[in-house]
Design a protein around this motif. Structure first.
Motif, mmCIF file in Angstrom:
data_model
loop_
_atom_site.group_PDB
_atom_site.id
_atom_site.type_symbol
_atom_site.label_atom_id
_atom_site.label_comp_id
_atom_site.label_asym_id
_atom_site.label_seq_id
_atom_site.Cartn_x
_atom_site.Cartn_y
_atom_site.Cartn_z
ATOM 1 N N PHE A 211 48.940 39.104 52.948
ATOM 2 C CA PHE A 211 48.273 40.355 52.582
ATOM 3 C C PHE A 211 48.849 40.908 51.277
ATOM 4 O O PHE A 211 48.106 41.325 50.374
ATOM 5 C CB PHE A 211 48.421 41.389 53.699
ATOM 6 N N ASN A 212 50.154 40.943 51.173
ATOM 7 C CA ASN A 212 50.794 41.476 49.968
ATOM 8 C C ASN A 212 50.449 40.644 48.736
ATOM 9 O O ASN A 212 50.218 41.185 47.651
ATOM 10 C CB ASN A 212 52.311 41.519 50.158
ATOM 11 N N ALA A 213 50.413 39.331 48.885
ATOM 12 C CA ALA A 213 50.075 38.465 47.750
ATOM 13 C C ALA A 213 48.647 38.699 47.288
ATOM 14 O O ALA A 213 48.364 38.752 46.084
ATOM 15 C CB ALA A 213 50.290 37.008 48.136
ATOM 16 N N ASN A 218 45.075 40.963 42.771
ATOM 17 C CA ASN A 218 43.664 41.334 42.647
ATOM 18 C C ASN A 218 43.541 42.632 41.861
ATOM 19 O O ASN A 218 43.065 43.642 42.355
ATOM 20 C CB ASN A 218 43.020 41.478 44.030
ATOM 21 N N GLN A 219 43.998 42.611 40.636
ATOM 22 C CA GLN A 219 43.937 43.800 39.790
ATOM 23 C C GLN A 219 44.058 43.408 38.320
ATOM 24 O O GLN A 219 44.639 42.378 37.990
ATOM 25 C CB GLN A 219 45.056 44.783 40.157
ATOM 26 N N ASN A 220 43.482 44.246 37.470
ATOM 27 C CA ASN A 220 43.601 44.076 36.029
ATOM 28 C C ASN A 220 44.715 44.962 35.502
ATOM 29 O O ASN A 220 44.976 46.041 36.055
ATOM 30 C CB ASN A 220 42.294 44.425 35.325
ATOM 31 N N ILE A 250 45.886 31.843 44.342
ATOM 32 C CA ILE A 250 46.878 32.919 44.394
ATOM 33 C C ILE A 250 48.196 32.386 44.943
ATOM 34 O O ILE A 250 48.234 31.692 45.968
ATOM 35 C CB ILE A 250 46.369 34.087 45.262
ATOM 36 N N VAL A 251 49.277 32.735 44.279
ATOM 37 C CA VAL A 251 50.616 32.280 44.687
ATOM 38 C C VAL A 251 51.157 33.239 45.740
ATOM 39 O O VAL A 251 51.259 34.446 45.499
ATOM 40 C CB VAL A 251 51.575 32.220 43.483
ATOM 41 N N GLY A 258 61.326 25.729 43.618
ATOM 42 C CA GLY A 258 60.582 26.431 42.583
ATOM 43 C C GLY A 258 59.100 26.124 42.553
ATOM 44 O O GLY A 258 58.368 26.664 41.725
ATOM 45 N N SER A 259 58.625 25.266 43.454
ATOM 46 C CA SER A 259 57.197 24.931 43.482
ATOM 47 C C SER A 259 56.404 26.083 44.108
ATOM 48 O O SER A 259 56.825 26.661 45.123
ATOM 49 C CB SER A 259 56.964 23.648 44.278
ATOM 50 N N PRO A 260 55.270 26.443 43.521
ATOM 51 C CA PRO A 260 54.489 27.557 44.079
ATOM 52 C C PRO A 260 53.749 27.150 45.351
ATOM 53 O O PRO A 260 53.290 26.011 45.485
ATOM 54 C CB PRO A 260 53.506 27.878 42.951
ATOM 55 N N VAL A 261 53.660 28.085 46.278
ATOM 56 C CA VAL A 261 52.877 27.898 47.501
ATOM 57 C C VAL A 261 51.612 28.734 47.346
ATOM 58 O O VAL A 261 51.670 29.962 47.310
ATOM 59 C CB VAL A 261 53.666 28.325 48.751
ATOM 60 N N LEU A 262 50.477 28.062 47.228
ATOM 61 C CA LEU A 262 49.209 28.744 47.014
ATOM 62 C C LEU A 262 48.521 29.060 48.342
ATOM 63 O O LEU A 262 48.883 28.517 49.400
ATOM 64 C CB LEU A 262 48.290 27.876 46.146
ATOM 65 N N VAL A 263 47.521 29.925 48.262
ATOM 66 C CA VAL A 263 46.764 30.289 49.466
ATOM 67 C C VAL A 263 46.086 29.062 50.055
ATOM 68 O O VAL A 263 46.030 28.886 51.282
ATOM 69 C CB VAL A 263 45.730 31.389 49.135
#
Length: 279
Positions: A211-213, A218-220, A250-251, A258-263
Motif C-alpha cells: 500500500f505504501n509503495a 502515484n504522484q507528480n 513500481i518498486v 540491492g536488486s529491486p522487488v517490483l509489484v
C-alpha cells in the motif's frame, strides 16, 4: 357606506378606469411570476449530512457517526428538528430549520459545524458531507448512454460507465438547475493487484508495504526551472499511474543485494472482475 362608494365611482369614472387598468396589469404580472407545479414541493427547510462508512454496522454508525453529528448540529440557531437514519455503512442526519430561515445561511452554519463533527469522529471511519440543495420531491431526470450503431463492440458496458463518470457527468455539473448527477448501472472499471502471499513472505513484506509503495509512487512532483533566455524550462517529474504496466513496475523494496522487488514480482496486476453497479 356602499352608497358612497357607488356615488364616488359614478362621479370619478376616469379614476376608477385607471385603477381597474392598474389592477389588471398587476394581475397579469403576478400570474406570470406565480410558480406552478403539478406536484408542489411541500418539503420543509432542511439540510442533510451524509456519511459513508462501508465497514461499520448500524450500531457503530449510530454511536460513532450519527450521534456526534447530531450533538454538533444541536447548537445551530433556528433549528426546529434533528433526526437521523443509521444503517449498515450509511449515516444520514437531517437538520430541519424554521421556514423563514435562508437555506444558504443554514448550509453555511451546518458547514461550519461539520469541521467540529469531523474532529469527533475517529480517523478512517467516515467523512460527513452535506447533500446537494435538493429535496425528496425535486424533479429527477434519468438518461441512458448507448453506443452508436456500429460501435457496440468498441464501447461495452464498462467503457460507457467510464464515459459517464469522467466526461458526461463533469460536463453536466454546474448546469443551472442541476443539484447533482448520480451515476448507476454499467460495469465499474477497477484495477486489481492480486498478491501472492508466499512471495510476500519470501521477501519479508506485508500488505501495508505494498500500500505504501503504491501511494508514494502515484504522484507528480514539481521542481525549479532553468532560465535559458529567451526561454524558461520548467522541471517536473511525472509519476502518475496510467497503465497496468506502470503498476507492475513500481518498486516495493530492495533485496540485500540491492536488486529491486517490483509489484509484478509479488502480485498479478489486472482489471478486476467487472462489478455491476445497477439497482
Amino acid at each position: 357606506m356602499l352608497n358612497k362608494i357607488i356615488q364616488f365611482s359614478i362621479k370619478n369614472k376616469l379614476v376608477i378606469c385607471l385603477f381597474t387598468l392598474a389592477l389588471i396589469i398587476w394581475g397579469v404580472y403576478s400570474a406570470k411570476k406565480l410558480p406552478i407545479d403539478a406536484v408542489p414541493d411541500i418539503t420543509n427547510n432542511q439540510v442533510q449530512v451524509i456519511t459513508l462508512s462501508p465497514s461499520l454496522a448500524a450500531q457503530e454508525v449510530e454511536q460513532l457517526i450519527s450521534f456526534p453529528v447530531e450533538q454538533t448540529m444541536a447548537t445551530i440557531p433556528e433549528v426546529q428538528e434533528i433526526r437521523s437514519i443509521s444503517r449498515f455503512g450509511l449515516s444520514v442526519v437531517t437538520v430541519v430549520f424554521h421556514d423563514d430561515a435562508n437555506i444558504y445561511w443554514a448550509r453555511q452554519q451546518v458547514g461550519e459545524r461539520l469541521i467540529e463533527a469531523r474532529n469527533q469522529i475517529p480517523n478512517n471511519i467516515g467523512n460527513p458531507e452535506m447533500a446537494p440543495i435538493s429535496t425528496g420531491l425535486g424533479e429527477i431526470y434519468q438518461y441512458v448512454l448507448h453506443a452508436k450503431k456500429g460501435f457496440e463492440n468498441k464501447y461495452d458496458a464498462m467503457s460507457l460507465r467510464t464515459l459517464q463518470d469522467w466526461i458526461v457527468r463533469r460536463q453536466l455539473l454546474g448546469t443551472p438547475g442541476i443539484a447533482d448527477v448520480s451515476s448507476f448501472g454499467g460495469l465499474l472499471k477497477q484495477y486489481e493487484i492480486a498478491l501472492n502471499t508466499d512471495k510476500l513472505r519470501s521477501y519479508n513484506l506485508s500488505i501495508a508495504d505494498v500500500f505504501n509503495a503504491l501511494e508514494k509512487n502515484n504522484q507528480n512532483t514539481g521542481g525549479a526551472y532553468i532560465d535559458k533566455k529567451p526561454n524558461a524550462y520548467f522541471i517536473r517529474s511525472e509519476g502518475f499511474i496510467k497503465t497496468i504496466t506502470d503498476i507492475e513496475k513500481i518498486v516495493v523494496t530492495r533485496t540485500s543485494g540491492g536488486s529491486p522487488v517490483l509489484v509484478r514480482d509479488i502480485a498479478t496486476v489486472q482489471l478486476a472482475m467487472p462489478r455491476n453497479t445497477g439497482h
